[in-house]
Write a protein that holds these residues in place. Structure first.
Motif, PDB file in Angstrom:
ATOM      1  N   ALA A 363       0.711  -1.156  -0.044  1.00 37.31           N
ATOM      2  CA  ALA A 363      -0.034  -0.049  -0.035  1.00 37.31           C
ATOM      3  C   ALA A 363       0.795   1.289   0.043  1.00 37.31           C
ATOM      4  CB  ALA A 363      -0.860  -0.037   1.205  1.00 37.31           C
ATOM      5  N   TRP A 364       0.246   2.387  -0.217  1.00 38.07           N
ATOM      6  CA  TRP A 364       0.926   3.886  -0.059  1.00 38.07           C
ATOM      7  C   TRP A 364       0.134   4.661  -0.154  1.00 38.07           C
ATOM      8  CZ3 TRP A 364      -0.068   7.972  -3.503  1.00 38.07           C
ATOM      9  CH2 TRP A 364      -1.132   7.700  -4.571  1.00 38.07           C
ATOM     10  N   THR A 365       0.680   6.050   0.273  1.00 45.23           N
ATOM     11  CA  THR A 365      -0.326   7.331   0.592  1.00 45.23           C
ATOM     12  C   THR A 365       0.655   8.400   0.096  1.00 45.23           C
ATOM     13  OG1 THR A 365      -1.810   8.293   1.987  1.00 45.23           O
ATOM     14  CG2 THR A 365       0.233   7.514   2.936  1.00 45.23           C
ATOM     15  N   ALA A 366      -0.029   9.386  -0.013  1.00 42.75           N
ATOM     16  CA  ALA A 366       0.772  10.608  -0.126  1.00 42.75           C
ATOM     17  C   ALA A 366       0.748  11.604   1.177  1.00 42.75           C
ATOM     18  CB  ALA A 366       0.183  11.616  -1.123  1.00 42.75           C
ATOM     19  N   LEU A 367       1.965  11.998   1.761  1.00 40.56           N
ATOM     20  CA  LEU A 367       1.870  12.911   2.968  1.00 40.56           C
ATOM     21  C   LEU A 367       1.145  14.363   2.697  1.00 40.56           C
ATOM     22  CD1 LEU A 367       5.229  11.763   4.496  1.00 40.56           C
ATOM     23  CD2 LEU A 367       2.769  10.842   4.830  1.00 40.56           C
ATOM     24  N   THR A 396       5.658  11.355  -6.402  1.00 47.04           N
ATOM     25  CA  THR A 396       6.208  12.504  -5.865  1.00 47.04           C
ATOM     26  C   THR A 396       6.419  13.545  -6.754  1.00 47.04           C
ATOM     27  OG1 THR A 396       6.908  11.016  -3.761  1.00 47.04           O
ATOM     28  CG2 THR A 396       7.589  13.380  -4.008  1.00 47.04           C
ATOM     29  N   GLY A 397       7.156  13.481  -7.493  1.00 43.23           N
ATOM     30  CA  GLY A 397       7.542  14.718  -8.626  1.00 43.23           C
ATOM     31  C   GLY A 397       6.367  15.257  -9.237  1.00 43.23           C
ATOM     32  N   LEU A 398       5.390  14.301  -9.536  1.00 39.18           N
ATOM     33  CA  LEU A 398       4.045  14.749 -10.228  1.00 39.18           C
ATOM     34  C   LEU A 398       3.110  15.413  -9.488  1.00 39.18           C
ATOM     35  CD1 LEU A 398       3.430  11.678 -12.450  1.00 39.18           C
ATOM     36  CD2 LEU A 398       4.114  13.865 -13.361  1.00 39.18           C
ATOM     37  N   LEU A 399       3.228  15.016  -8.235  1.00 41.37           N
ATOM     38  CA  LEU A 399       2.361  15.650  -7.235  1.00 41.37           C
ATOM     39  C   LEU A 399       2.709  17.201  -6.916  1.00 41.37           C
ATOM     40  CD1 LEU A 399       1.592  12.912  -4.643  1.00 41.37           C
ATOM     41  CD2 LEU A 399       0.105  13.516  -6.757  1.00 41.37           C
ATOM     42  N   GLY A 400       4.070  17.548  -7.144  1.00 41.75           N
ATOM     43  CA  GLY A 400       4.507  18.896  -7.056  1.00 41.75           C
ATOM     44  C   GLY A 400       4.328  19.295  -5.552  1.00 41.75           C
ATOM     45  N   GLY A 401       4.400  18.562  -4.571  1.00 40.52           N
ATOM     46  CA  GLY A 401       4.379  19.029  -3.335  1.00 40.52           C
ATOM     47  C   GLY A 401       2.680  19.398  -2.681  1.00 40.52           C
ATOM     48  N   VAL A 402       1.615  18.893  -3.460  1.00 42.01           N
ATOM     49  CA  VAL A 402       0.455  18.828  -3.130  1.00 42.01           C
ATOM     50  C   VAL A 402      -0.069  17.361  -2.585  1.00 42.01           C
ATOM     51  CG1 VAL A 402      -1.950  19.105  -3.813  1.00 42.01           C
ATOM     52  CG2 VAL A 402      -0.083  20.597  -4.645  1.00 42.01           C
TER      53      VAL A 402
END
Length: 420
Positions: A363-367, A396-402
């Motif tokens: 599993a994964w998630t974004a902080l 992570t790069g595609l999310l651009g800090g969001v």
């Protein structure tokens, strides 16, 4: 003819996950429209999932590419359809889903809402549920025609009947005061009167606006025969998800068994046996079906090509909450293995999953800062872990800090978010 679990996993990679590469008999997907067409529909209940499902399958695409398809070209449309779920489908498929699934959902929602208005305490009291429901729908249509796209809160301010409230009848924590806004918008969406539009704020925001469907289809959604639409929906689903069982199709569409069988009766099918057992476990073989011809047999015949070998052996994917592949079948052990308790919530909603070689391994998630964190649940080897780490870094790069918070919380998600 028997289809093994290994064959099903290879086809899953080739036809549903590795869409950004050319494979024998199938060109690479290059757009969000291509991805959605290959998968029939993308789950859209959880706001970020549409974007993330596309990004996982075609590495060259971005969040802005998905936004443009949804809200600039309007070539992808959000519809309330199968199983009373919000989906994104290609514009050409909207009439099929509308006739084949949404209208039945709308009838059920209307019946339920009328019953609640008649039997539950409301503020203010409702003397005539049918009249109130018709007046509220007319009010929403008029407000949207005058003001254009509005979110739920803005609609409730402009259309006072939406503020009609259902009052609690128990002391349960979940039994709270709720207004007519959400169920009425669901009904209007299923009827094809309104369409869910762009979110307010970030692309991952759950606060979206509503527009009149006539803004998207000026002449109205084309009318199709319901039985013919169900047959076409069954054909499209089998092309993407077959070979599969009748129970799988029945679950995915939300049809009853009679509707499912009638939809399949007009298709050219081959009866097969499919293995639904987990990798490494005993075979569990059940009756299934697949399409004849290039969409069915051809999809299996190309699986022994060396090019497919190369893709499957190194394939990794980070799929979002309620991804269409994770939620594509009701029998899931052949790609999910023993990991269901950690990766699904108590209502059966799938969280974000890590895939390796066509099966779920973690599993994964974004902080909150957009960093993607992950956990592997079994020994997959150093090459696989390195591939997952690289894919997490790419995302992570595609999310651009969001970052974003999923709408469905699984046990492993809680652990990942707590430990970072």
């Amino acid at each position: 003819m028997r289809i093994t679990g290994e064959q099903r996993r290879r086809r899953l990679v080739a036809h549903q996950l590795a869409l950004g590469v050319d494979l024998p008999g199938r060109r690479a997907a290059v757009s969000p429209e291509d991805v959605t067409d290959r998968l029939v529909a993308l789950h859209a209940t959880d706001a970020p999932s549409v974007h993330l499902a596309v990004l996982a399958r075609v590495p060259g695409l971005t969040v802005d590419d998905v936004r443009a398809a949804l809200f600039e070209r309007r070539s992808l449309v959000k519809v309330l359809g199968m199983r009373r779920t919000m989906f994104v489908v290609p514009r050409s498929v909207v009439p099929v889903v509308h006739a084949g699934a949404s209208l039945t959902v709308a009838a059920r929602l209307r019946t339920r809402l009328l019953k609640e208005l008649a039997t539950l305490p409301t503020d203010p009291p409702v003397a005539d549920p049918g009249a109130l429901l018709e007046a509220a729908q007319a009010q929403v249509r008029a407000v949207l025609a005058e003001h254009g796209p509005l979110d739920g809160a803005e609609l409730a301010r402009a259309a006072p009947l939406l503020r009609t409230a259902f009052l609690p009848t128990t002391d349960k924590v979940w039994d709270v005061r709720r207004t007519l806004t959400s169920p009425l918008l669901s009904l209007l969406s299923a009827q094809g009167d309104v369409v869910r539009g762009e979110p307010r704020g970030a692309w991952s925001s759950p606060r979206h606006v509503w527009s009149l469907m006539s803004d998207w289809f000026p002449d109205g959604i084309p009318v199709l025969d319901e039985d013919a639409a169900r047959t076409e929906l069954a054909r499209s689903w089998l092309a993407a998800f077959g070979p599969a069982t009748v129970a799988d199709l029945k679950w995915w569409t939300g049809w009853n068994l009679g509707q499912t069988r009638r939809a399949l009766a007009d298709l050219d099918l081959r009866e097969v046996e499919v293995d639904v057992g987990p990798l490494g476990g005993d075979a569990v073989v059940v009756d299934g079906v697949m399409l004849r011809g290039p969409e069915g047999d051809g999809g299996l015949e190309g699986l022994d090509d060396p090019a497919v070998d190369a893709v499957v052996e190194q394939h990794v994917a980070l799929l979002p909450t309620l991804d269409p592949t994770v939620m594509g079948w009701t029998a899931r052990d052949w790609y999910l293995g023993p990991h269901r308790p950690l990766l699904f919530d108590s209502a059966g909603n799938a969280g974000a999953t890590v895939w390796w070689q066509g099966r779920v391994v973690g599993a994964w998630t974004a902080l909150p800062d957009g960093e993607v964190v992950w956990r592997i649940l079994e020994d997959v080897g150093t090459d696989a872990r390195a591939a997952v780490a690289a894919e997490a870094a790419r995302l992570t790069g595609l999310l651009g800090g969001v970052g974003f918070t999923p709408g469905y919380v699984t046990p492993l998600y809680r652990e990942l978010r707590a430990t970072g």
